[in-house]
Design a protein around this motif. Structure first.
Motif, mmCIF file in Angstrom:
data_model
loop_
_atom_site.group_PDB
_atom_site.id
_atom_site.type_symbol
_atom_site.label_atom_id
_atom_site.label_comp_id
_atom_site.label_asym_id
_atom_site.label_seq_id
_atom_site.Cartn_x
_atom_site.Cartn_y
_atom_site.Cartn_z
ATOM 1 N N ASP A 166 0.829 -1.210 0.000
ATOM 2 C CA ASP A 166 0.000 0.000 0.000
ATOM 3 C C ASP A 166 0.859 1.254 0.000
ATOM 4 O OD1 ASP A 166 -2.196 -1.665 0.049
ATOM 5 O OD2 ASP A 166 -2.483 -1.525 2.228
ATOM 6 N N ALA A 167 1.987 1.208 0.722
ATOM 7 C CA ALA A 167 2.886 2.365 0.727
ATOM 8 C C ALA A 167 3.480 2.607 -0.657
ATOM 9 C CB ALA A 167 4.007 2.154 1.754
ATOM 10 N N ALA A 168 3.798 1.517 -1.369
ATOM 11 C CA ALA A 168 4.327 1.673 -2.723
ATOM 12 C C ALA A 168 3.284 2.287 -3.646
ATOM 13 C CB ALA A 168 4.775 0.314 -3.255
ATOM 14 N N ARG A 169 2.038 1.834 -3.530
ATOM 15 C CA ARG A 169 0.981 2.411 -4.380
ATOM 16 C C ARG A 169 0.747 3.884 -4.053
ATOM 17 N NH1 ARG A 169 -0.250 -2.930 -4.234
ATOM 18 N NH2 ARG A 169 -1.185 -3.800 -6.151
ATOM 19 N N ALA A 198 2.984 6.008 -2.889
ATOM 20 C CA ALA A 198 4.113 6.772 -3.429
ATOM 21 C C ALA A 198 3.993 6.943 -4.941
ATOM 22 C CB ALA A 198 5.430 6.072 -3.072
ATOM 23 N N LEU A 199 3.546 5.891 -5.639
ATOM 24 C CA LEU A 199 3.382 6.005 -7.089
ATOM 25 C C LEU A 199 2.252 6.964 -7.435
ATOM 26 C CD1 LEU A 199 3.922 2.334 -8.346
ATOM 27 C CD2 LEU A 199 5.561 4.200 -8.151
ATOM 28 N N GLY A 200 1.209 7.006 -6.582
ATOM 29 C CA GLY A 200 0.158 7.995 -6.812
ATOM 30 C C GLY A 200 0.682 9.420 -6.701
ATOM 31 N N GLN A 201 1.553 9.660 -5.715
ATOM 32 C CA GLN A 201 2.170 10.984 -5.597
ATOM 33 C C GLN A 201 3.056 11.294 -6.795
ATOM 34 O OE1 GLN A 201 4.212 10.898 -1.840
ATOM 35 N NE2 GLN A 201 2.328 10.768 -0.629
ATOM 36 N N ALA A 202 3.764 10.280 -7.274
ATOM 37 C CA ALA A 202 4.591 10.488 -8.467
ATOM 38 C C ALA A 202 3.730 10.849 -9.675
ATOM 39 C CB ALA A 202 5.417 9.235 -8.757
ATOM 40 N N GLY A 203 2.576 10.192 -9.805
ATOM 41 C CA GLY A 203 1.685 10.520 -10.918
ATOM 42 C C GLY A 203 1.161 11.944 -10.844
ATOM 43 N N ASP A 204 0.797 12.378 -9.632
ATOM 44 C CA ASP A 204 0.327 13.769 -9.486
ATOM 45 C C ASP A 204 1.425 14.755 -9.856
ATOM 46 O OD1 ASP A 204 -2.060 12.724 -8.612
ATOM 47 O OD2 ASP A 204 -1.577 12.932 -6.483
ATOM 48 N N ALA A 205 2.666 14.464 -9.437
ATOM 49 C CA ALA A 205 3.781 15.361 -9.791
ATOM 50 C C ALA A 205 4.019 15.367 -11.294
ATOM 51 C CB ALA A 205 5.043 14.933 -9.041
ATOM 52 N N MET A 206 3.853 14.214 -11.952
ATOM 53 C CA MET A 206 4.019 14.175 -13.412
ATOM 54 C C MET A 206 2.946 15.003 -14.105
ATOM 55 S SD MET A 206 5.065 10.203 -14.185
ATOM 56 C CE MET A 206 6.568 9.490 -13.529
ATOM 57 N N ASP A 207 1.719 14.953 -13.571
ATOM 58 C CA ASP A 207 0.668 15.799 -14.153
ATOM 59 C C ASP A 207 1.031 17.274 -14.045
ATOM 60 O OD1 ASP A 207 -0.833 13.586 -14.810
ATOM 61 O OD2 ASP A 207 -1.991 13.607 -12.955
ATOM 62 N N GLY A 208 1.559 17.674 -12.872
ATOM 63 C CA GLY A 208 1.979 19.062 -12.717
ATOM 64 C C GLY A 208 3.113 19.426 -13.654
ATOM 65 N N ALA A 209 4.059 18.491 -13.853
ATOM 66 C CA ALA A 209 5.170 18.760 -14.775
ATOM 67 C C ALA A 209 4.670 18.903 -16.206
ATOM 68 C CB ALA A 209 6.191 17.631 -14.676
ATOM 69 N N GLU A 210 3.701 18.052 -16.591
ATOM 70 C CA GLU A 210 3.161 18.160 -17.951
ATOM 71 C C GLU A 210 2.483 19.514 -18.172
ATOM 72 O OE1 GLU A 210 -0.487 16.292 -20.606
ATOM 73 O OE2 GLU A 210 0.086 15.361 -18.702
ATOM 74 N N GLU A 211 1.684 19.944 -17.188
ATOM 75 C CA GLU A 211 1.004 21.239 -17.323
ATOM 76 C C GLU A 211 2.012 22.378 -17.405
ATOM 77 O OE1 GLU A 211 -2.321 23.928 -14.908
ATOM 78 O OE2 GLU A 211 -1.726 21.942 -14.179
ATOM 79 N N ALA A 212 3.090 22.318 -16.599
ATOM 80 C CA ALA A 212 4.114 23.373 -16.638
ATOM 81 C C ALA A 212 4.840 23.382 -17.978
ATOM 82 C CB ALA A 212 5.101 23.176 -15.488
ATOM 83 N N LEU A 213 5.103 22.208 -18.539
ATOM 84 C CA LEU A 213 5.789 22.152 -19.838
ATOM 85 C C LEU A 213 4.921 22.750 -20.937
ATOM 86 C CD1 LEU A 213 7.446 18.616 -19.659
ATOM 87 C CD2 LEU A 213 8.615 20.809 -19.677
ATOM 88 N N ARG A 214 3.628 22.517 -20.874
ATOM 89 C CA ARG A 214 2.755 23.083 -21.912
ATOM 90 C C ARG A 214 2.656 24.603 -21.788
ATOM 91 N NH1 ARG A 214 0.691 18.993 -24.651
ATOM 92 N NH2 ARG A 214 0.304 16.976 -23.630
ATOM 93 N N GLN A 215 2.958 25.132 -20.617
ATOM 94 C CA GLN A 215 2.953 26.581 -20.420
ATOM 95 C C GLN A 215 4.344 27.187 -20.521
ATOM 96 O OE1 GLN A 215 1.111 27.201 -16.625
ATOM 97 N NE2 GLN A 215 -0.895 26.411 -17.273
ATOM 98 N N ALA A 261 9.338 10.512 -5.449
ATOM 99 C CA ALA A 261 8.234 9.606 -5.135
ATOM 100 C C ALA A 261 8.447 8.239 -5.769
ATOM 101 C CB ALA A 261 6.912 10.221 -5.612
ATOM 102 N N LEU A 262 9.001 8.175 -6.988
ATOM 103 C CA LEU A 262 9.296 6.889 -7.619
ATOM 104 C C LEU A 262 10.316 6.104 -6.800
ATOM 105 C CD1 LEU A 262 9.434 7.764 -11.432
ATOM 106 C CD2 LEU A 262 7.875 6.169 -10.320
ATOM 107 N N ARG A 263 11.347 6.794 -6.326
ATOM 108 C CA ARG A 263 12.345 6.097 -5.510
ATOM 109 C C ARG A 263 11.715 5.556 -4.226
ATOM 110 N NH1 ARG A 263 15.368 10.874 -6.957
ATOM 111 N NH2 ARG A 263 16.853 10.412 -8.628
ATOM 112 N N GLU A 264 10.835 6.360 -3.614
ATOM 113 C CA GLU A 264 10.172 5.889 -2.404
ATOM 114 C C GLU A 264 9.286 4.683 -2.706
ATOM 115 O OE1 GLU A 264 9.315 5.579 1.489
ATOM 116 O OE2 GLU A 264 10.781 6.934 0.561
#
Length: 854
Positions: A722-725, A727-744, A760-763
């Motif tokens: 559950d901790a791994a899942r 952490a991966l959810g947090q990594a996904g949210d950060a990737m969404d933020g990175a994608e939005e910043a790149l488009r701007q 988050a991926l390392r965690e």
């Protein structure tokens, strides 16, 4: 109105709030009526303290003074006419307005109805008592000091800011000098004439301004170019300036009230008259900057040249340049270089300067890519030059060297590059180059790895022969040179999709580099290329074996089968690189051949107790790949951020910013740089692939892949899973933020979000590893049977063999406190046995290898 018996006592208690309220009303009247006068006074005081009257002409000063006096008189008259002194009754009314029910007015009222009625009198007294209680709680009314309706442009604030600036940077004493502007005022002054002076060093020195009135010594040391400013006050002619530092012919004497000049030489600075002073000026000459080459010019495997240099100056180095000229005397004029070269402009590039920090002394590297230049790998002379802020320039000693550029280790590619060099040397070589290319392509069997390279060579040859029949124009010369370059790149790097062929090509290039005496840096980069190719081959071999079901178990292996792991292969490569660094090229080449044979005859097997890659291992491998890809995207975004703030930077300056993870991590927009710059449209297309839109799309694709991996993650229901899942959810949210910043086009914000995603991926990988370890411990219940198997799997020294079926062991050879003494004894014993000639040759060779390694 008549006051009641308790009213007087209540009003006495209100004396303090009433007085404060009256003072507030007085302040309102003063500010509302006299704010223009106050603003004019502050503005005049600021001008006098800053000494503006000393900088303007006398007539202009008197004119401004008259205007200011008239403005103050008008403001004063209007203020007096509109001023109203607040009365006590007005203050009581203002204070009463702040209370609920107007209790003060109620206390001052009289009973008008039912005066003779006792019941009405009782009600009236009760009302008076309640109003008295409310009045006792009265507080002074706050004054309304807002002037925005009367001063909509904020002139009062502008005057206040000017006064504050004058107090900080001016002097109150300067106000008194206004009397010097009146006729005859100087004669009546009791202090007599006075003066002020400043010495302002050049701004690039970073030194503070000196106040001459505070310098009591006889010697004044100041940098060359310092600006001296003197102001004389009092009767004209009472003070005289004598100076010999400005460089004018003879001794300069003047009685001007204002004098400015620069210090250009040693000399005397003297003020004659009452309160005068004299100094012997010792000018600090501005030293010329210095620059020197501090190392050899070298080239990386990709062709980028690195030339280290050191520059210094007494204050700051501003800029520098490097000119590269062809050294004709050092060229071996044979073959295509016999004819006279065509005239070409010198290479002129700017030297890199430190972005921050001290520029008085620094060491930098000139990084450029001259692989496609006609002078690549030919003798040249480097002429370095630097300049300082004072305009001084210095040239370094000429540095003669071969212009570092990319080297081609494939024989056919090297031959193509040599013909390209001859073509760029002179167009007269075109017929000769056509003959050589035709001879090369006469029997192409075994010379070309692909038909595409051979067909491209034939097209270039036909084009060159057709153009050689007439006059070859410079544009056509460049066209053919570019085609030859692309062909050499194809022959050298190839377009190989098979991992085994890539590994073989990397081994051949490394072997050719050892035979041709390549530099240590080139060999190190080629060795890294071999490591990457070998790893790709191992992964491809493993995938093919899994897909075909061709994975063998250790129990089914033939006798005398040698087993190796990835760590064993890395150790072999480390040994090869160590031999090359020691200059033992023959042994290194032999070890490289052995490695090639091992790799080509390798088969994938399972370790004991394994039947393939587990679900957890597959998930861990996928997450590791996602982490590498995210690192590569972050490196690309960082490089694009640098290019956004420095669009004119050379590509070589940012070469070190490529992703370090290899593979996908390098990013599409920078792969072309390893093959040199200036590749025409192909380079531009590669850069267009690395635009912000492409980065955002690739970030989105990586996010989708992470969602897929998160859905297939093992360990559901366990705390670690559950901790791994999570952490991966947090990594996904950060990737969404990175994608939005790149488009701007917000690269800085994208890099921050990508860093959060990687953390988050390392965690998540750590949590997944803990889940896998916990699962393995739960499955280990074999007891004595496992112990018996381990007992059978020991080496002659009683130690357990390495994990995953590797040769050697994971345990230490020696245990205990006296480890180093025992190691010395073993080394002495090996040396003793290696000196006994009667021992078998195989044993002696083995002992010698041990001595070479340790």
């Amino acid at each position: 109105m008549a006051s009641q018996p308790g009213t007087a006592q209540t009003l006495r208690r209100l004396r303090l709030p009433l007085a404060l309220t009256r003072m507030g009303m007085l302040a309102e009247q003063v500010l509302r009526r006299f704010w223009p006068l106050l603003s004019i006074l502050m503005l005049v005081a600021a001008a006098l303290m800053l000494g503006l009257h000393d900088l303007l002409q006398l007539e202009l000063v008197w004119g401004l003074a008259v205007v200011a006096i008239l403005a103050m008189l008008v403001s004063l008259v209007q203020g007096i006419r509109g001023f109203h002194w607040p009365t006590r009754s007005e203050a009581l009314s203002r204070l009463d307005e702040t209370l609920a029910g107007r209790p003060i007015a109620a206390l001052l009222d009289e009973q008008a109805i039912g005066v003779g009625d006792d019941a009405s009198a009782i009600v009236w007294r009760a009302h008076q008592q309640r109003m008295a209680v409310r009045a006792n709680a009265a507080k002074a009314a706050k004054p309304d000091l807002r002037l925005s309706s009367r001063d909509p442009y904020g002139l009062r604030y502008s005057s206040l800011v000017a006064l504050i600036v004058a107090l900080l940077f001016g002097s109150i004493l300067r106000v008194g000098t206004v009397t010097d502007l009146t006729p005859g005022a100087t004669a009546l002054a009791s202090t007599g004439p006075s003066w002020e002076g400043w010495v302002e060093p050049p701004r690039y020195t970073g030194l503070p301004t000196l106040y001459l009135n505070d310098i009591t010594g006889e010697t004044l040391r100041t940098p060359q170019g310092s600006r001296v400013t003197l102001r004389f006050y009092g009767e004209p002619g009472a003070l005289t300036l004598v100076e010999t530092v400005s460089g004018q012919i003879g001794i300069t004497a003047t009685t001007d009230p204002a004098r400015d000049f620069s210090v250009n030489q040693n000399g005397e600075l003297r003020i004659d008259g009452a309160g005068g002073q004299a100094w012997s000026v010792d000018m600090i000459a501005d030293a010329a900057p210095q620059i020197a080459v501090t190392g050899q010019a070298e080239a990386r495997a990709g062709g980028q040249m690195t030339l280290p240099f050191t520059a210094r100056d007494d204050y700051s180095v501003i800029s520098g340049s490097a000119r590269i000229v062809l050294d004709l005397e050092a060229i071996n004029r044979r073959h295509g270089l016999k004819v006279d070269p065509e005239p070409r402009d010198e290479i002129d590039v700017q030297l890199p300067m430190p972005i921050s920090g001290d520029r008085r002394e620094f060491t930098e590297n000139l990084i450029e890519d001259f692989s496609q230049h006609p002078w690549a790998n030919l003798p040249v002379i480097f002429k370095l030059e630097v300049s300082d802020a004072a305009g001084h320039s210095t040239k370094a000693e000429d540095y003669a060297a071969v212009l570092p550029a990319r080297r081609f280790f494939d024989p056919m590619a090297n031959a193509i590059i040599e013909q390209r060099r001859d073509l760029l040397w002179s167009r007269q070589n075109a017929p000769r180059i056509a003959q050589i290319l035709r001879a090369i392509s006469h029997r192409p069997e075994g010379l070309f790895r692909s038909d595409a390279a051979y067909l491209r060579l034939r097209v270039i040859l036909r084009r060159l022969e057709n153009l050689s029949a007439s006059v070859l124009e410079p544009a056509q010369q460049d066209e053919i040179a570019l085609a030859l370059w692309d062909l050499a790149i194809l022959l050298e790097d190839g377009d190989i999709g098979d991992a085994l062929e890539r590994m073989r090509q990397a081994q051949e290039r490394l072997s050719e580099a050892m035979r041709n005496g390549a530099s240590d840096q080139e060999i190190a980069e080629l060795m890294q290329e071999l490591r990457q190719a070998s790893e790709d081959y191992m992964q491809q071999l493993s995938r093919q074996a899994q897909e075909n079901g061709d994975v063998m178990d250790d129990q089914n292996l033939p006798p005398n089968t040698m087993q190796m792991t990835q760590s064993d292969l890395q150790k072999m490569m480390d040994r090869i690189q160590e031999l090359m660094e020691q200059g033992r090229m023959a042994e290194a080449e032999q070890a490289l051949q052995e490695l090639q044979e091992l790799m080509e005859n390798m088969r994938i097997t399972n370790a004991p107790g394994q039947s393939g890659q587990s679900e957890g291992e597959q998930a861990m491998e996928g997450l590791a790949e996602s982490l590498r890809e995210q690192q590569g995207l972050s490196d690309e975004a960082f490089r694009d951020l640098q290019e956004q703030f420095n669009p004119n930077a050379q590509a070589g300056e940012n070469q070190d910013n490529e992703g370090q993870s290899g593979g996908q991590g390098r990013g599409q927009s920078h792969e072309g740089q390893g093959q040199g710059q200036g590749q025409g449209d192909g380079d531009q297309e590669g850069q267009q692939q690395g635009s912000e839109g492409s980065l955002a799309d690739r970030q989105q694709a990586l996010r989708d892949e992470l969602n897929r991996q998160q859905g297939n993650l093992p360990g559901a229901g366990t705390p670690e899973g559950d901790a791994a899942r999570e952490a991966l959810g947090q990594a996904g949210d950060a990737m969404d933020g990175a994608e939005e910043a790149l488009r701007q086009n917000d690269y800085a914000g994208a890099i921050d979000k990508q860093s959060e995603a990687m953390e988050a991926l390392r965690e998540g990988m750590r949590s997944l590893g803990e889940s896998m370890a916990e699962s393995q411990q739960n499955q280990q219940g074999q007891g004595d049977q496992e112990g018996d198997m381990q007992a059978q799997n020991r080496d002659p020294l009683g130690r357990n063999t390495g994990s995953q079926g590797s040769t050697g062991t994971d345990e230490s050879l020696l245990q205990g406190e006296d480890v180093y003494r025992r190691a010395r004894e073993l080394l002495d014993e090996i040396r003793r046995r290696s000196g006994e000639g009667e021992r078998p040759d195989a044993e002696l060779n083995y002992l010698q290898r041990l001595l070479d390694r340790f």
